[in-house]
Scaffold this motif. Sequence first.
Motif, PDB file in Angstrom:
ATOM      1  N   VAL A   1      -4.215   1.748  -3.171  1.00  0.00           N
ATOM      2  CA  VAL A   1      -3.845   2.032  -1.782  1.00  0.00           C
ATOM      3  C   VAL A   1      -4.997   1.663  -0.858  1.00  0.00           C
ATOM      4  CG1 VAL A   1      -3.368   3.886  -0.135  1.00  0.00           C
ATOM      5  CG2 VAL A   1      -2.201   3.863  -2.328  1.00  0.00           C
TER       6      VAL A   1
ATOM      7  N   ALA B   1       0.831  -1.210   0.000  1.00  0.00           N
ATOM      8  CA  ALA B   1       0.000   0.000   0.000  1.00  0.00           C
ATOM      9  C   ALA B   1       0.865   1.260   0.000  1.00  0.00           C
ATOM     10  CB  ALA B   1      -0.936   0.003   1.209  1.00  0.00           C
ATOM     11  N   LEU B   2       1.951   1.250   0.766  1.00  0.00           N
ATOM     12  CA  LEU B   2       2.843   2.408   0.789  1.00  0.00           C
ATOM     13  C   LEU B   2       3.543   2.603  -0.553  1.00  0.00           C
ATOM     14  CD1 LEU B   2       4.388   2.092   4.356  1.00  0.00           C
ATOM     15  CD2 LEU B   2       2.787   3.831   3.526  1.00  0.00           C
TER      16      LEU B   2
ATOM     17  N   GLN C   1       2.281   1.765  -3.467  1.00  0.00           N
ATOM     18  CA  GLN C   1       1.250   2.325  -4.332  1.00  0.00           C
ATOM     19  C   GLN C   1       1.010   3.803  -4.014  1.00  0.00           C
ATOM     20  OE1 GLN C   1      -0.298   1.010  -6.980  1.00  0.00           O
ATOM     21  NE2 GLN C   1       0.826  -0.898  -6.784  1.00  0.00           N
ATOM     22  N   LEU C   2       1.091   4.160  -2.747  1.00  0.00           N
ATOM     23  CA  LEU C   2       0.936   5.556  -2.356  1.00  0.00           C
ATOM     24  C   LEU C   2       2.065   6.410  -2.938  1.00  0.00           C
ATOM     25  CD1 LEU C   2      -0.682   7.610  -0.669  1.00  0.00           C
ATOM     26  CD2 LEU C   2       0.811   7.039   1.246  1.00  0.00           C
TER      27      LEU C   2
ATOM     28  N   SER D   1      -3.438   3.635  -8.932  1.00  0.00           N
ATOM     29  CA  SER D   1      -2.628   3.363  -7.744  1.00  0.00           C
ATOM     30  C   SER D   1      -3.277   3.930  -6.486  1.00  0.00           C
ATOM     31  CB  SER D   1      -1.221   3.929  -7.911  1.00  0.00           C
ATOM     32  OG  SER D   1      -0.483   3.145  -8.822  1.00  0.00           O
ATOM     33  N   THR D   2      -3.955   5.057  -6.619  1.00  0.00           N
ATOM     34  CA  THR D   2      -4.666   5.629  -5.476  1.00  0.00           C
ATOM     35  C   THR D   2      -5.758   4.676  -5.002  1.00  0.00           C
ATOM     36  OG1 THR D   2      -4.225   7.852  -6.285  1.00  0.00           O
ATOM     37  CG2 THR D   2      -6.005   7.614  -4.678  1.00  0.00           C
TER      38      THR D   2
ATOM     39  N   ALA E   1       1.285   6.925  -6.558  1.00  0.00           N
ATOM     40  CA  ALA E   1       0.210   7.908  -6.720  1.00  0.00           C
ATOM     41  C   ALA E   1       0.699   9.330  -6.466  1.00  0.00           C
ATOM     42  CB  ALA E   1      -0.944   7.572  -5.770  1.00  0.00           C
ATOM     43  N   ALA E   2       1.678   9.462  -5.578  1.00  0.00           N
ATOM     44  CA  ALA E   2       2.217  10.786  -5.256  1.00  0.00           C
ATOM     45  C   ALA E   2       3.221  11.279  -6.292  1.00  0.00           C
ATOM     46  CB  ALA E   2       2.874  10.753  -3.880  1.00  0.00           C
TER      47      ALA E   2
END
Length: 83
Positions: A56, A19-20, A22-23, A52-53, A26-27
């Motif tokens: 997450v 998840a991180l 993917q975060l 990706s958001t 997304a960032a």
Amino acid sequence: MLIDEAVATVAAVGLAGVALFQLAIAAGAPVGRASWGGKHPGTLPARLRVISTVAVLIWGYSALVVLRRGGVGVVAVPEGVER
């Protein structure tokens, strides 16, 4: 039950790691070669960053479900949802 809690915790940490990642995608982190098939070097296009958001949320929720099923006592998942 202690072993189940330990296994659930390890699994949840792995899911949270995904998840991180993917975060970060997304960032706008420049990890395109390591994600989504590696076809986009650097920062991914906007449509993949939006996906990706969503990922997450899915990976994070999955980590919570694993913790709940392992008996860790996560209250963020409603009773019966993980079945």
